[in-house]
Design a protein around this motif. Structure first.
Motif, PDB file in Angstrom:
ATOM      1  N   SER A   8      52.026  27.560  29.204  1.00  0.00           N
ATOM      2  CA  SER A   8      51.611  27.797  30.538  1.00  0.00           C
ATOM      3  C   SER A   8      52.707  28.709  31.151  1.00  0.00           C
ATOM      4  O   SER A   8      53.625  28.979  30.744  1.00  0.00           O
ATOM      5  CB  SER A   8      51.706  26.518  31.222  1.00  0.00           C
ATOM      6  N   ALA A  15      49.969  26.460  38.296  1.00  0.00           N
ATOM      7  CA  ALA A  15      50.145  26.993  36.547  1.00  0.00           C
ATOM      8  C   ALA A  15      48.785  27.544  36.131  1.00  0.00           C
ATOM      9  O   ALA A  15      47.868  27.074  36.635  1.00  0.00           O
ATOM     10  CB  ALA A  15      50.599  25.721  35.820  1.00  0.00           C
ATOM     11  N   VAL A  17      46.967  28.215  32.067  1.00  0.00           N
ATOM     12  CA  VAL A  17      47.166  28.207  30.565  1.00  0.00           C
ATOM     13  C   VAL A  17      47.383  29.706  29.861  1.00  0.00           C
ATOM     14  O   VAL A  17      46.644  30.616  30.209  1.00  0.00           O
ATOM     15  CB  VAL A  17      45.904  27.552  29.863  1.00  0.00           C
ATOM     16  N   MET A 104      49.894  21.144  24.841  1.00  0.00           N
ATOM     17  CA  MET A 104      50.680  21.929  25.540  1.00  0.00           C
ATOM     18  C   MET A 104      51.927  22.099  25.353  1.00  0.00           C
ATOM     19  O   MET A 104      52.581  21.021  25.341  1.00  0.00           O
ATOM     20  CB  MET A 104      50.370  22.199  27.084  1.00  0.00           C
ATOM     21  N   MET A 124      52.881  22.662  35.468  1.00  0.00           N
ATOM     22  CA  MET A 124      52.289  22.635  34.131  1.00  0.00           C
ATOM     23  C   MET A 124      51.612  21.380  33.628  1.00  0.00           C
ATOM     24  O   MET A 124      50.417  21.297  33.038  1.00  0.00           O
ATOM     25  CB  MET A 124      53.479  23.084  33.215  1.00  0.00           C
ATOM     26  N   LYS A 127      48.271  21.295  35.602  1.00  0.00           N
ATOM     27  CA  LYS A 127      47.365  22.041  34.676  1.00  0.00           C
ATOM     28  C   LYS A 127      46.781  21.435  33.398  1.00  0.00           C
ATOM     29  O   LYS A 127      45.593  21.536  33.069  1.00  0.00           O
ATOM     30  CB  LYS A 127      47.742  23.632  34.591  1.00  0.00           C
ATOM     31  N   ALA A 128      47.721  21.121  32.577  1.00  0.00           N
ATOM     32  CA  ALA A 128      47.109  20.549  31.474  1.00  0.00           C
ATOM     33  C   ALA A 128      46.453  19.470  31.618  1.00  0.00           C
ATOM     34  O   ALA A 128      45.466  19.154  30.804  1.00  0.00           O
ATOM     35  CB  ALA A 128      48.641  19.850  30.807  1.00  0.00           C
ATOM     36  N   GLU A 131      42.952  20.739  32.439  1.00  0.00           N
ATOM     37  CA  GLU A 131      42.164  21.511  31.351  1.00  0.00           C
ATOM     38  C   GLU A 131      42.037  20.720  30.084  1.00  0.00           C
ATOM     39  O   GLU A 131      41.432  21.062  29.178  1.00  0.00           O
ATOM     40  CB  GLU A 131      43.080  22.814  30.867  1.00  0.00           C
TER      41      GLU A 131
END
Length: 512
Positions: A8, A15, A17, A104, A124, A127-128, A131
């Protein structure tokens, strides 16, 4: 062989990916592409030493590493772990049994293979989860911070071999769990900074309570030793407790700046007090790779500027737009970043270059021209954004020597919270307004409607005290907060009368 590992990158406080593609083929060389900065380009030396110290080595073939998307600048040393893992898998030195696409990974590697903490763990993790990753693996020091995010398994590791053992199913990693309720409860009190420690200054305490209740900016004007800094440092102890949303916003900013320090979630309102030698970039943010400045690190908290006239005028002027818009936008040739900056500005200053009022009792007396030159260091537009100006006089010996403790921060905070609840209900339908200090002109006319006695009092005060036109809206905002503290539905004449007292710098000749 081609291997893809996911990491990331931080862009502002968000953040995105990054796909780290590692390919090993015929030839010789080590090629790292995808706009990496110097810290990433140097990673091959760290990774090579770490692998050698743990019984592995980078193969003597052509190693090509691409960091996609390739047109976005990447920075920092946090990509060591995914790059090293990708090299070992592509070189057939390691075969994972778990699917790499479900995780991630981020972490800086030491030369012995140990993992060092990284910046931006919370963005991060957010965002993880967005996603659809099952888990996030990062250094142990960052695990508590990332564990704030629910619906994502967060694993903290201290050595890259732990990651290899996890993916080869030789061991299981313990998922980090954070008790947010307990964390909020434990950090609610301020045992070292309490208003009960302040002797005297009851009128100033009242001002601080009003400022906290309405989110008003305030400037304290008084001679050295009168208690300005002591009062300012205790302001966070009477502000309403942070909500989970505010806590997440604040933690994201501090995470990007690398200032969370393993505390997980920031549950106390920030209090930032930069020195007067600070630069404009350090105050509002920026740099080659833009970082949040002091005004963003103060988001949802307090920014204290001690000795306000000693700050460079250019530094103070850059605060004008963030104070109005409650966010700061930093533009570069290829991108623009916006950082939130909704903070309470608390400033303190001496009334003259010598530090004292010209009242006949002062040990130092300055001429009117010297005082005016000193005051001109602060521009009118900046003062226009400060709602409360209050004079702080020295505490007499009789007050200092009293044994009785003053009213505690807990009692004051209870009143402040009640006033804030009234404002939240009032502005429930307003997206950008949450408390009185944020009201625009239309909202002031709507919620600060005056009766005839109040209107006449304000008119007479502006004429007799020669108040400036910009003081009008500020007085109405502060009077609305005073009314909220009383639980009154309408602004009355005595609310206006009290608010008028808090505009010292708008009165002509107040220093003489």
């Amino acid at each position: 062989m081609l291997t893809k590992v996911f990491g990331s990158a931080i862009f502002g406080i968000e953040a995105m990916v990054i796909t780290i593609e590692v390919h090993i083929g015929p030839g010789v060389g080590y090629h790292l592409v995808g706009l990496p900065d110097s810290a990433i380009r140097e990673s091959n030396y760290r990774i090579a030493a770490a692998l050698m110290n743990n019984g592995y080595r980078i193969p003597g073939k052509k190693v090509t590493i691409n960091m996609a998307p390739a047109d976005m600048r990447k920075e920092g040393s946090a990509y060591d772990l995914p790059i090293a893992l990708g090299i070992l898998i592509s070189a057939d030195k390691f075969t994972p049994l778990l699917d790499l696409h479900d995780y991630m990974l981020m972490g800086e590697m030491s030369l012995d293979g140990g993992l060092q903490p990284v910046k931006g763990a919370l963005p991060m993790a957010i965002k993880a989860r967005e996603e659809g990753f099952k888990g996030l693996i990062l250094p142990k020091e960052n695990a508590e911070e990332a564990a704030v995010v629910e619906g994502l398994a967060v694993y903290g590791v201290s050595h890259f071999k732990e990651v290899m053992d996890f993916f080869s199913c030789k061991c299981t990693l313990e998922e980090e769990v954070l008790n947010k309720a307990a964390l909020f409860h434990d950090q609610l009190e301020f045992p070292d900074l309490n208003f009960s420690d302040v002797r005297g200054q009851e009128s100033i305490k009242r001002c601080m309570e009003i400022a906290a209740a309405g989110g008003h900016n305030i400037v304290l004007i008084g001679p050295p030793g009168s208690g300005k800094t002591m009062l300012a440092k205790r302001l966070p102890s009477i502000l309403p407790p942070m909500s989970l949303k505010e806590s997440l916003e604040t933690t994201k900013i501090h995470s990007v700046a690398g200032k969370v320090n393993g505390n997980g979630l920031i549950t106390r309102r920030p209090f930032r007090s930069p020195h007067h030698t600070i630069s404009d970039v350090a105050l509002v943010g920026g740099g080659s790779y833009p970082q949040p400045g002091e005004i963003s690190l103060s988001h949802n908290g307090v920014l204290f500027l001690d000795e306000l006239p000693e700050f460079k005028r250019a530094v103070l002027e850059v605060m004008r737009q963030p104070l109005e818009d409650r966010e700061v936008t930093i533009s570069r040739a290829k991108f623009t970043i916006t950082y939130p900056s909704s903070f309470m500005l608390v400033a303190s200053m001496n009334p003259s270059p010598g530090g004292y009022f010209n009242d006949g009792k002062s040990p130092v007396v300055n001429t009117p021209s010297e005082i005016q030159r000193y005051m001109n260091k602060i521009s009118g537009p900046l003062l226009d954004r400060i709602d409360i100006h209050i004079e702080v006089n020295p505490v007499p010996f009789e007050e200092l020597s009293k044994r009785e403790r003053g009213e505690s921060s807990e009692v004051i905070r209870e009143r402040v919270c009640k006033a804030r609840n009234i404002q939240e209900a009032r502005f429930e339908q307003q997206q950008s307004t949450h408390y009185n200090a944020q009201m625009n002109t239309r909202q002031i006319r709507q919620f600060c409607e005056l009766d005839h006695p109040s209107s006449d009092l304000l008119k007479n005060a502006m004429e007799r005290l020669r108040l400036s036109a910009r003081a009008y809206d500020r007085i109405l905002k502060v009077s609305r907060t005073i009314a909220d503290l009383e639980g009154a539905e309408r602004v009355a004449a005595h609310h206006i009368a009290e608010a008028i007292q808090y505009r010292s710098l708008d009165r002509e000749g107040w220093l003489s």
